[in-house]
Scaffold this motif. Structure first.
Motif, PDB file in Angstrom:
ATOM      1  N   SER A 104      37.631  47.940  37.736  1.00 52.77           N
ATOM      2  CA  SER A 104      36.191  48.078  37.980  1.00 52.77           C
ATOM      3  C   SER A 104      35.369  47.650  36.776  1.00 52.77           C
ATOM      4  CB  SER A 104      35.854  49.525  38.348  1.00 52.77           C
ATOM      5  OG  SER A 104      36.114  50.396  37.249  1.00 52.77           O
ATOM      6  N   SER A 106      36.707  45.377  34.253  1.00 52.05           N
ATOM      7  CA  SER A 106      37.054  44.019  33.791  1.00 52.05           C
ATOM      8  C   SER A 106      37.019  42.961  34.888  1.00 52.05           C
ATOM      9  CB  SER A 106      38.455  44.032  33.175  1.00 52.05           C
ATOM     10  OG  SER A 106      39.430  44.340  34.159  1.00 52.05           O
ATOM     11  N   TRP A 107      37.276  43.377  36.155  1.00 52.51           N
ATOM     12  CA  TRP A 107      37.359  42.465  37.294  1.00 52.51           C
ATOM     13  C   TRP A 107      38.481  41.449  37.127  1.00 52.51           C
ATOM     14  CZ3 TRP A 107      31.423  40.997  37.712  1.00 52.51           C
ATOM     15  CH2 TRP A 107      30.687  42.175  37.978  1.00 52.51           C
ATOM     16  N   ASN A 109      42.245  39.864  37.588  1.00 52.82           N
ATOM     17  CA  ASN A 109      43.299  39.859  38.608  1.00 52.82           C
ATOM     18  C   ASN A 109      44.535  40.619  38.141  1.00 52.82           C
ATOM     19  OD1 ASN A 109      41.768  38.311  40.398  1.00 52.82           O
ATOM     20  ND2 ASN A 109      42.508  36.357  39.552  1.00 52.82           N
ATOM     21  N   GLU A 112      44.242  44.219  38.988  1.00 52.78           N
ATOM     22  CA  GLU A 112      44.455  44.460  40.414  1.00 52.78           C
ATOM     23  C   GLU A 112      45.947  44.407  40.759  1.00 52.78           C
ATOM     24  OE1 GLU A 112      42.846  42.874  44.783  1.00 52.78           O
ATOM     25  OE2 GLU A 112      42.209  41.894  42.933  1.00 52.78           O
ATOM     26  N   VAL A 155      34.867  48.189  43.819  1.00 53.69           N
ATOM     27  CA  VAL A 155      34.883  47.095  42.846  1.00 53.69           C
ATOM     28  C   VAL A 155      34.200  45.856  43.427  1.00 53.69           C
ATOM     29  CG1 VAL A 155      36.358  45.497  41.562  1.00 53.69           C
ATOM     30  CG2 VAL A 155      36.943  47.928  41.675  1.00 53.69           C
ATOM     31  N   ASP A 156      34.502  45.560  44.692  1.00 50.76           N
ATOM     32  CA  ASP A 156      33.872  44.409  45.340  1.00 50.76           C
ATOM     33  C   ASP A 156      32.351  44.590  45.412  1.00 50.76           C
ATOM     34  OD1 ASP A 156      36.298  43.162  45.703  1.00 50.76           O
ATOM     35  OD2 ASP A 156      36.586  43.942  47.736  1.00 50.76           O
ATOM     36  N   PHE A 158      30.548  46.288  43.321  1.00 56.54           N
ATOM     37  CA  PHE A 158      30.014  46.040  41.974  1.00 56.54           C
ATOM     38  C   PHE A 158      29.893  44.544  41.707  1.00 56.54           C
ATOM     39  CE2 PHE A 158      31.330  50.434  40.597  1.00 56.54           C
ATOM     40  CZ  PHE A 158      30.075  50.832  40.137  1.00 56.54           C
ATOM     41  N   VAL A 159      30.901  43.802  42.116  1.00 61.07           N
ATOM     42  CA  VAL A 159      30.893  42.350  41.903  1.00 61.07           C
ATOM     43  C   VAL A 159      29.721  41.717  42.641  1.00 61.07           C
ATOM     44  CG1 VAL A 159      32.153  40.194  42.324  1.00 61.07           C
ATOM     45  CG2 VAL A 159      33.364  42.221  41.519  1.00 61.07           C
ATOM     46  N   ASP A 160      29.441  42.243  43.832  1.00 59.38           N
ATOM     47  CA  ASP A 160      28.335  41.714  44.647  1.00 59.38           C
ATOM     48  C   ASP A 160      26.978  42.209  44.152  1.00 59.38           C
ATOM     49  OD1 ASP A 160      30.189  40.426  46.203  1.00 59.38           O
ATOM     50  OD2 ASP A 160      30.262  42.011  47.733  1.00 59.38           O
ATOM     51  N   GLY A 161      27.000  43.115  43.195  1.00 55.42           N
ATOM     52  CA  GLY A 161      25.747  43.613  42.648  1.00 55.42           C
ATOM     53  C   GLY A 161      25.164  44.775  43.414  1.00 55.42           C
ATOM     54  N   ARG A 163      25.203  48.209  43.555  1.00 55.94           N
ATOM     55  CA  ARG A 163      25.631  49.385  42.791  1.00 55.94           C
ATOM     56  C   ARG A 163      25.523  50.671  43.615  1.00 55.94           C
ATOM     57  NH1 ARG A 163      26.305  48.475  37.487  1.00 55.94           N
ATOM     58  NH2 ARG A 163      26.058  50.708  37.061  1.00 55.94           N
TER      59      ARG A 163
END
Length: 230
Positions: A104, A106-107, A109, A112, A155-156, A158-161, A163
């Motif tokens: 969450s 570092s993102w 791979n 994961e 996590v996804d 967060f990646v998409d913004g 929150r």
């Protein structure tokens, strides 16, 4: 009149005996000596026989003590193995949480992949735990799946913004995490209590066997000494 002493009287008495009579008397003395020797030998034999019987009895009792010790040690090993399995399940779940937390942030791979490997190891450990805690293992598996899936969705998000969605998902994941943790801690506490009890019993059985061996050894030495003196 001159008195003869006892030795002279005895010698004179023997001189008047015939050779045949002297032989008969000598044979009688030898027979008495033989009978006395046989009687003494019999006493020794019976004493030794008593020692042998007592030894056989002691060996039987010592074997029973040894079996008791072995059983208690086997029990201790079995319970210690359960503790080890449960601790490993706790460890693998903690590693799963660690890698998801790292993911969450570092993102990466690699994080994961490591989370997936920890989850796999956790499930393999749960199969072993199911042998002595089947209900708990059955509850944890779907909870672990839920925790992992929800955390990855967070996590996804967060990646998409997103929150707000991510935090809501993390809250759900935390609930599953706390439930898993409570179940594992309950199993571990139970197994550690059983291990402590098994250890106490094994220690007591071993000490009892040792004390009995010392007692028997002293008893046997006393019996042998008594048979020799008697």
């Amino acid at each position: 009149m001159i008195k003869k002493n006892s030795s002279e009287a005895t010698a004179g008495f023997l001189d008047r005996l015939t050779i045949r009579l002297k032989l008969l008397i000598l044979s009688g003395f030898l027979l008495l000596a033989l009978l006395a020797t046989n009687a003494y030998s019999s006493l020794i034999t019976y004493s030794v026989y008593d020692v042998v019987l007592e030894t056989q009895k002691n060996i039987t009792e010592m074997k029973a003590k040894g079996d008791e010790v072995k059983a208690s040690l086997d029990k201790q090993d079995a319970v210690d193995n359960k503790v080890s399995i449960t601790r490993n399940a706790v460890y693998q779940f903690n590693m799963l949480r660690y890698w998801i937390t790292d993911l969450s942030a570092s993102w990466l791979n690699e994080s994961e992949t490591s989370a997936g490997e920890s989850k796999k190891q956790l499930f393999e450990t749960l199969k072993k735990m199911a042998e002595f805690a089947p209900e708990e293992a059955k509850k944890i598996e779907p909870l672990a799946n839920s925790f992992s899936d929800i955390s990855l969705k967070a996590v996804d998000a967060f990646v998409d913004g997103n929150r707000v969605k991510a935090n809501a998902l993390l809250s759900d994941a935390r609930k599953a995490s706390l439930e898993i943790e409570a179940i594992l801690n309950s199993v571990l506490k139970k197994q550690e209590a059983e291990a402590s009890e098994a250890n106490d019993k094994a220690t007591a059985a071993t000490q009892s066997s040792t004390d009995y061996a010392v007692k028997i050894n002293a008893s046997m030495e006393a019996s042998i000494a008594s048979s020799i003196l008697n």
